[in-house]
Design a protein around this motif. Structure first.
Motif, PDB file in Angstrom:
ATOM      1  N   ARG A   1       0.806  -1.217   0.000  1.00  8.80           N
ATOM      2  CA  ARG A   1       0.000   0.000   0.000  1.00  8.80           C
ATOM      3  C   ARG A   1       0.841   1.270   0.000  1.00  8.80           C
ATOM      4  NH1 ARG A   1      -4.275   0.185   4.309  1.00  8.80           N
ATOM      5  NH2 ARG A   1      -5.049   1.813   2.957  1.00  8.80           N
ATOM      6  N   GLU A   2       2.052   1.200   0.558  1.00  6.55           N
ATOM      7  CA  GLU A   2       2.902   2.384   0.636  1.00  6.55           C
ATOM      8  C   GLU A   2       4.361   1.962   0.513  1.00  6.55           C
ATOM      9  OE1 GLU A   2       4.124   5.926   3.815  1.00  6.55           O
ATOM     10  OE2 GLU A   2       2.312   4.760   4.173  1.00  6.55           O
ATOM     11  N   THR A   3       5.099   2.696  -0.301  1.00  6.55           N
ATOM     12  CA  THR A   3       6.548   2.526  -0.357  1.00  6.55           C
ATOM     13  C   THR A   3       7.171   3.837   0.061  1.00  6.55           C
ATOM     14  OG1 THR A   3       6.450   0.852  -2.087  1.00  6.55           O
ATOM     15  CG2 THR A   3       8.542   1.985  -1.800  1.00  6.55           C
ATOM     16  N   ARG A   4       8.001   3.753   1.106  1.00  9.74           N
ATOM     17  CA  ARG A   4       8.677   4.932   1.641  1.00  9.74           C
ATOM     18  C   ARG A   4      10.093   4.993   1.099  1.00  9.74           C
ATOM     19  NH1 ARG A   4       6.844   5.892   7.870  1.00  9.74           N
ATOM     20  NH2 ARG A   4       4.719   6.492   7.300  1.00  9.74           N
ATOM     21  N   PHE A   5      10.434   6.148   0.539  1.00 10.54           N
ATOM     22  CA  PHE A   5      11.780   6.407   0.031  1.00 10.54           C
ATOM     23  C   PHE A   5      12.400   7.426   0.971  1.00 10.54           C
ATOM     24  CE2 PHE A   5       9.130   5.116  -3.454  1.00 10.54           C
ATOM     25  CZ  PHE A   5       9.918   4.216  -4.144  1.00 10.54           C
ATOM     26  N   VAL A   6      13.448   7.024   1.669  1.00  6.29           N
ATOM     27  CA  VAL A   6      14.012   7.861   2.726  1.00  6.29           C
ATOM     28  C   VAL A   6      15.387   8.381   2.317  1.00  6.29           C
ATOM     29  CG1 VAL A   6      14.599   7.984   5.172  1.00  6.29           C
ATOM     30  CG2 VAL A   6      12.752   6.449   4.418  1.00  6.29           C
ATOM     31  N   ILE A   7      15.508   9.712   2.332  1.00  5.04           N
ATOM     32  CA  ILE A   7      16.774  10.384   2.080  1.00  5.04           C
ATOM     33  C   ILE A   7      17.249  10.889   3.442  1.00  5.04           C
ATOM     34  CG2 ILE A   7      17.948  12.266   0.875  1.00  5.04           C
ATOM     35  CD1 ILE A   7      15.646  12.138  -1.209  1.00  5.04           C
ATOM     36  N   GLY A   8      18.369  10.377   3.896  1.00  2.00           N
ATOM     37  CA  GLY A   8      18.857  10.677   5.232  1.00  2.00           C
ATOM     38  C   GLY A   8      19.507  12.037   5.359  1.00  2.00           C
ATOM     39  N   ALA A   9      19.973  12.310   6.564  1.00  5.30           N
ATOM     40  CA  ALA A   9      20.701  13.544   6.854  1.00  5.30           C
ATOM     41  C   ALA A   9      22.125  13.427   6.305  1.00  5.30           C
ATOM     42  CB  ALA A   9      20.706  13.790   8.362  1.00  5.30           C
ATOM     43  N   ALA A  10      22.940  14.420   6.572  1.00  3.35           N
ATOM     44  CA  ALA A  10      24.303  14.468   6.035  1.00  3.35           C
ATOM     45  C   ALA A  10      25.130  13.238   6.398  1.00  3.35           C
ATOM     46  CB  ALA A  10      25.009  15.733   6.514  1.00  3.35           C
ATOM     47  N   ASP A  11      24.891  12.649   7.550  1.00  2.00           N
ATOM     48  CA  ASP A  11      25.643  11.466   7.978  1.00  2.00           C
ATOM     49  C   ASP A  11      25.021  10.157   7.495  1.00  2.00           C
ATOM     50  OD1 ASP A  11      27.555  13.005   9.271  1.00  2.00           O
ATOM     51  OD2 ASP A  11      26.419  13.039  11.141  1.00  2.00           O
ATOM     52  N   GLY A  12      23.991  10.244   6.690  1.00  2.00           N
ATOM     53  CA  GLY A  12      23.376   9.038   6.140  1.00  2.00           C
ATOM     54  C   GLY A  12      22.464   8.348   7.129  1.00  2.00           C
ATOM     55  N   HIS A  13      22.312   7.053   6.949  1.00  2.00           N
ATOM     56  CA  HIS A  13      21.395   6.249   7.748  1.00  2.00           C
ATOM     57  C   HIS A  13      22.174   5.432   8.775  1.00  2.00           C
ATOM     58  CE1 HIS A  13      18.269   7.247   4.855  1.00  2.00           C
ATOM     59  NE2 HIS A  13      19.091   6.878   3.890  1.00  2.00           N
ATOM     60  N   SER A  14      21.501   5.102   9.862  1.00  2.00           N
ATOM     61  CA  SER A  14      22.134   4.278  10.889  1.00  2.00           C
ATOM     62  C   SER A  14      22.216   2.833  10.416  1.00  2.00           C
ATOM     63  CB  SER A  14      21.333   4.347  12.194  1.00  2.00           C
ATOM     64  OG  SER A  14      20.103   3.651  12.053  1.00  2.00           O
ATOM     65  N   ALA A  15      23.041   2.050  11.080  1.00  2.00           N
ATOM     66  CA  ALA A  15      23.154   0.626  10.744  1.00  2.00           C
ATOM     67  C   ALA A  15      21.814  -0.071  10.935  1.00  2.00           C
ATOM     68  CB  ALA A  15      24.231  -0.031  11.611  1.00  2.00           C
ATOM     69  N   ASP A  16      21.067   0.295  11.980  1.00  2.00           N
ATOM     70  CA  ASP A  16      19.749  -0.307  12.211  1.00  2.00           C
ATOM     71  C   ASP A  16      18.779   0.027  11.082  1.00  2.00           C
ATOM     72  OD1 ASP A  16      20.567  -1.473  14.583  1.00  2.00           O
ATOM     73  OD2 ASP A  16      19.700   0.104  15.858  1.00  2.00           O
ATOM     74  N   GLU A  17      18.786   1.277  10.626  1.00  2.00           N
ATOM     75  CA  GLU A  17      17.905   1.674   9.534  1.00  2.00           C
ATOM     76  C   GLU A  17      18.257   0.905   8.262  1.00  2.00           C
ATOM     77  OE1 GLU A  17      16.836   6.322  10.511  1.00  2.00           O
ATOM     78  OE2 GLU A  17      18.866   5.844   9.812  1.00  2.00           O
ATOM     79  N   ARG A  18      19.552   0.787   7.979  1.00  2.00           N
ATOM     80  CA  ARG A  18      19.973   0.037   6.781  1.00  2.00           C
ATOM     81  C   ARG A  18      19.575  -1.432   6.886  1.00  2.00           C
ATOM     82  NH1 ARG A  18      24.447   3.277   7.348  1.00  2.00           N
ATOM     83  NH2 ARG A  18      25.740   1.583   8.105  1.00  2.00           N
ATOM     84  N   ARG A  19      19.747  -2.020   8.063  1.00  2.00           N
ATOM     85  CA  ARG A  19      19.410  -3.435   8.255  1.00  2.00           C
ATOM     86  C   ARG A  19      17.903  -3.678   8.071  1.00  2.00           C
ATOM     87  NH1 ARG A  19      20.268  -3.898  13.420  1.00  2.00           N
ATOM     88  NH2 ARG A  19      18.061  -3.742  13.841  1.00  2.00           N
ATOM     89  N   ASP A  20      17.066  -2.753   8.531  1.00  2.00           N
ATOM     90  CA  ASP A  20      15.616  -2.936   8.490  1.00  2.00           C
ATOM     91  C   ASP A  20      14.986  -2.579   7.143  1.00  2.00           C
ATOM     92  OD1 ASP A  20      15.738  -3.788  11.121  1.00  2.00           O
ATOM     93  OD2 ASP A  20      15.117  -1.841  11.953  1.00  2.00           O
ATOM     94  N   ALA A  21      15.727  -1.940   6.258  1.00  2.00           N
ATOM     95  CA  ALA A  21      15.179  -1.501   4.972  1.00  2.00           C
ATOM     96  C   ALA A  21      14.949  -2.688   4.038  1.00  2.00           C
ATOM     97  CB  ALA A  21      16.124  -0.511   4.308  1.00  2.00           C
ATOM     98  N   ASP A  22      13.968  -2.542   3.163  1.00  2.00           N
ATOM     99  CA  ASP A  22      13.715  -3.554   2.140  1.00  2.00           C
ATOM    100  C   ASP A  22      14.683  -3.416   0.976  1.00  2.00           C
ATOM    101  OD1 ASP A  22      11.157  -4.922   3.102  1.00  2.00           O
ATOM    102  OD2 ASP A  22      10.650  -2.793   3.255  1.00  2.00           O
TER     103      ASP A  22
END
Length: 140
Positions: free
Chosen positions: A80-101
């Motif tokens: 139903r929804e696809t989220r496209f996330v553009i992070g801050a200057a330091d990018g994404h955390s390891a947890d965020e990267r691990r949980d992403a599709d």
């Protein structure tokens, strides 16, 4: 399927903002743009089932046709929804990267956030045009 772009930082009035607006208006799918401050801020719960795509320089590089096929597959599976996330200057955390599709990259280069946002909107328009059989994308 709703396309939801979530980006850190304000785009303001800029040439990139004009490009984002131009492509946002062309996309025929439901689309939502959310801006968050550089730190903090929250986005409400997604419409389930959903997918999360992080723009990340270490991510997978997809051709426009591959990207369109993936969006079409998720749509056809009932996402139903696809989220496209553009992070801050330091990018994404390891947890965020691990949980992403999907970790998605526009090549190995690092792009300014505002350019990445404009490039993402263009690719979303291109993908939806490919799926609709629109002649915007000229393969080959």
């Amino acid at each position: 399927m709703q396309l939801h772009v979530i980006a850190r930082g304000k785009i303001g009035r800029s040439p990139e903002a004009e490009l984002v607006s131009r492509y946002e208006k062309r996309i025929n799918w439901p689309i939502r743009l959310t801006e968050l401050p550089e730190t903090g801020g929250k986005v409400g719960d997604p419409q389930a089932p959903y997918r999360t795509v992080l723009l990340d320089e270490r991510g997978k590089q997809l051709s426009s046709e591959e990207f369109a096929a993936l969006l079409g597959k998720w749509r056809d599976e009932g996402v139903r929804e696809t989220r496209f996330v553009i992070g801050a200057a330091d990018g994404h955390s390891a947890d965020e990267r691990r949980d992403a599709d999907l970790l998605f990259a526009f090549g190995k280069a690092t792009w300014p956030h505002m350019m990445a946002r404009a490039m993402l909107l263009e690719q979303l328009y291109r993908a939806t045009a490919i799926l609709a059989g629109h002649p915007y994308h000229r393969a080959g």
